[in-house]
Design an enzyme around this catalytic site. Structure first.
Site, mmCIF file in Angstrom:
data_model
loop_
_atom_site.group_PDB
_atom_site.id
_atom_site.type_symbol
_atom_site.label_atom_id
_atom_site.label_comp_id
_atom_site.label_asym_id
_atom_site.label_seq_id
_atom_site.Cartn_x
_atom_site.Cartn_y
_atom_site.Cartn_z
ATOM 1 N N TYR A 1 0.843 -1.198 0.000
ATOM 2 C CA TYR A 1 0.000 0.000 0.000
ATOM 3 C C TYR A 1 0.878 1.249 0.000
ATOM 4 C CZ TYR A 1 -3.451 -3.442 1.397
ATOM 5 O OH TYR A 1 -4.246 -4.548 1.430
ATOM 6 N N SER A 2 0.456 2.247 -0.773
ATOM 7 C CA SER A 2 1.192 3.519 -0.780
ATOM 8 C C SER A 2 0.980 4.243 0.540
ATOM 9 C CB SER A 2 0.685 4.439 -1.893
ATOM 10 O OG SER A 2 0.898 3.859 -3.138
ATOM 11 N N CYS B 1 -1.147 7.749 -10.884
ATOM 12 C CA CYS B 1 -1.297 6.645 -9.929
ATOM 13 C C CYS B 1 -2.759 6.182 -9.895
ATOM 14 C CB CYS B 1 -0.872 7.118 -8.539
ATOM 15 S SG CYS B 1 -0.774 5.785 -7.351
ATOM 16 N N GLU C 1 2.572 4.840 -11.436
ATOM 17 C CA GLU C 1 2.391 3.688 -10.547
ATOM 18 C C GLU C 1 0.927 3.243 -10.672
ATOM 19 O OE1 GLU C 1 5.014 3.565 -7.120
ATOM 20 O OE2 GLU C 1 3.176 3.369 -5.933
ATOM 21 N N TYR D 1 -1.847 -0.170 -11.147
ATOM 22 C CA TYR D 1 -2.009 -1.616 -10.967
ATOM 23 C C TYR D 1 -3.310 -2.067 -11.616
ATOM 24 C CZ TYR D 1 1.338 -0.737 -7.211
ATOM 25 O OH TYR D 1 2.407 -0.322 -6.473
#
Ligand code: NAP
Length: 401
Positions: free
Chosen positions: A191-192, A359, A399, A401
């Site tokens: 997790y960021s 992101c 970044e 996902y």
């Protein structure tokens, strides 16, 4: 007997982020639902995948008389003992050669982008699965409206007197307790960090993460519950959590006050940008550099940090929100909002002090790139050249996902 070195991925510390598979210039890396593995018949030991790996799991090497097959690697819970012995030893070219390889990889494959020149130096891999830090939950708040479909939480973890140094843009790993249906420990979830470096609460040794509960139906209608996200979203104040990391040494914010930071995100992808914004707000609210945020969510009630974000002064941050599922309103994505701000974005793209960060959902990447490309065309700029320059100079970070 001739021994050969084989490139492998350590399943214990790999966080399955797919970075290596995306980076590999020869497509030697693949995965199943458990492990990421390297095909020895394709890998040429170029090491382009090594620097971008957030955990170092990729930097594992085995001397062996025959290559380990993909099937064997898929079955591993841990590297075989002999692989661990060779880890990091005689594992590849000398540093100068490595740099050359990385440069080539960046140019040709979308490999490593350096951090901004003014970013603080990050600590990485301080805590591992074998030796994690224990944090205590200091708070857990639901961020989305009570009637919103998405259940997104802001969870604050306190490390007490244990050092856990993080910078905005880095990530941490959380180890869910227990084992899977095959009796193996659960994979680490990444997790960021959603808070600035001096703590969620200023000058406290704590940090925040933004986590969305994963609850979805598969094709047969069976409910799939995310192990990691449900564990984190259900944590109670005072619970103890095993944490690894920090990870990430490139997606970092520039420290110089002239830096313009363009932040483009969807959903929980907003986490690192909360850290960036809070850092600016606390340390340099009057900085010459602009903060420009493009943030996409389904509805206002599903947009994490919507309330606090709207209270920030326009002199600190220029906020552009895109909602995709507000009844009666046209669907909007971040890229639509970016097109509406074409003149401002074009001006920022001309400045050597501008940094772009993306992101969130993987799918947004293409739309955002197309928007930037269209904006450049409209303003007589060459996006291909600008993008390459931004990447070389550590000014374009993705970044997703
Ligand atoms: P979400 O709620 O599913 O989507 C957010 C918004 O993005 C919605 O409005 C959605 O629209 C829109 N969207 C969908 N496809 C898009 C596209 N191609 N281009 C632009 N916008 C698009 O998002 P989420 O579930 O929070 O997902 C966030 C992502 O961030 C996850 O993949 C997560 O892994 C990643 N992430 C999380 C963290 C963290 O620390 N938690 C850190 C980094 C990244 P519609 O669905 O209405 O079409």
């Amino acid at each position: 007997m001739e021994l050969k070195r084989q490139h492998l991925i350590d399943p214990v510390i790999c966080i399955r982020c797919n970075t290596c598979e995306e980076t590999c210039p020869v497509n030697a890396i693949t995965h199943d639902d458990r492990n990421y593995v390297v095909d020895a018949s394709i890998c040429n030991n170029c090491r382009a995948c090594v620097p971008p790996c957030p955990t170092g799991a990729i930097d594992s090497w085995l001397m062996s008389s025959r290559p380990w097959t993909l099937e064997e690697q898929f079955s591993w819970d841990d590297l075989p003992p002999e692989a661990k012995l060779e880890e990091g030893l005689e594992s590849g070219p000398e540093p100068a050669e490595v740099t050359a390889i990385i440069d080539v990889a960046t140019a040709s494959t979308g490999g490593r982008v350096p951090p901004p020149f003014s970013a603080a130096h990050p600590y990485v891999n301080v805590y591992s699965r074998e030796s994690p830090a224990t944090a205590r939950v200091a708070g857990n708040f639901r961020l989305t409206d009570p009637d919103a479909e998405s259940d997104i939480h802001h969870v604050v973890l306190d490390f007490g007197i244990r050092p856990f140094p993080v910078l905005e843009g880095q990530s941490i790993g959380i180890i869910p307790p227990g084992v899977d249906d095959k009796g193996r420990p659960h994979n680490i979830r990444l997790y960021s960090v959603a808070s600035p470096r001096d703590g969620e609460r200023p000058h406290h040794n704590n940090l925040a993460v933004t986590v969305k509960r994963v609850r979805a139906k598969d094709d047969s209608g069976k409910l799939i519950e995310g192990i990691g996200s449900n564990y984190v979203c259900d944590l109670k104040k005072g619970d103890q959590v095993l944490v690894t990391g920090p990870f990430g040494d490139t997606f970092l914010m520039p420290n110089h006050p002239e830096a313009n930071i363009v932040m483009i995100c969807t959903g929980t992808g907003a986490a690192p940008f909360r850290g960036f914004t809070e850092r600016r707000r606390r340390k340099a609210p009057d900085a010459a550099g602009k903060l420009l945020l493009f943030f996409g969510a389904r509805t206002p009630g599903e947009l994490p940090y919507c309330g606090p974000l709207m209270k920030l002064p326009p002199s600190l941050i220029d906020v552009n929100l895109a909602y995709s599922r507000v009844p009666g309103e046209p669907k909007q994505y971040v890229q639509d909002k970016m097109r509406e701000r074409d003149t401002d974005l074009a001006a920022l793209l001309k400045s050597e002090h501008s940094y772009i960060y993306i992101c969130g959902l993987k799918g947004m990447e293409q739309g955002v790139e197309e928007a930037l490309s269209d904006i450049c065309r409209l303003h007589d700029l060459n996006w291909t050249e600008i993008r390459a320059q931004l990447r070389r100079e550590g000014r374009y970070h993705v970044e997703t996902y």
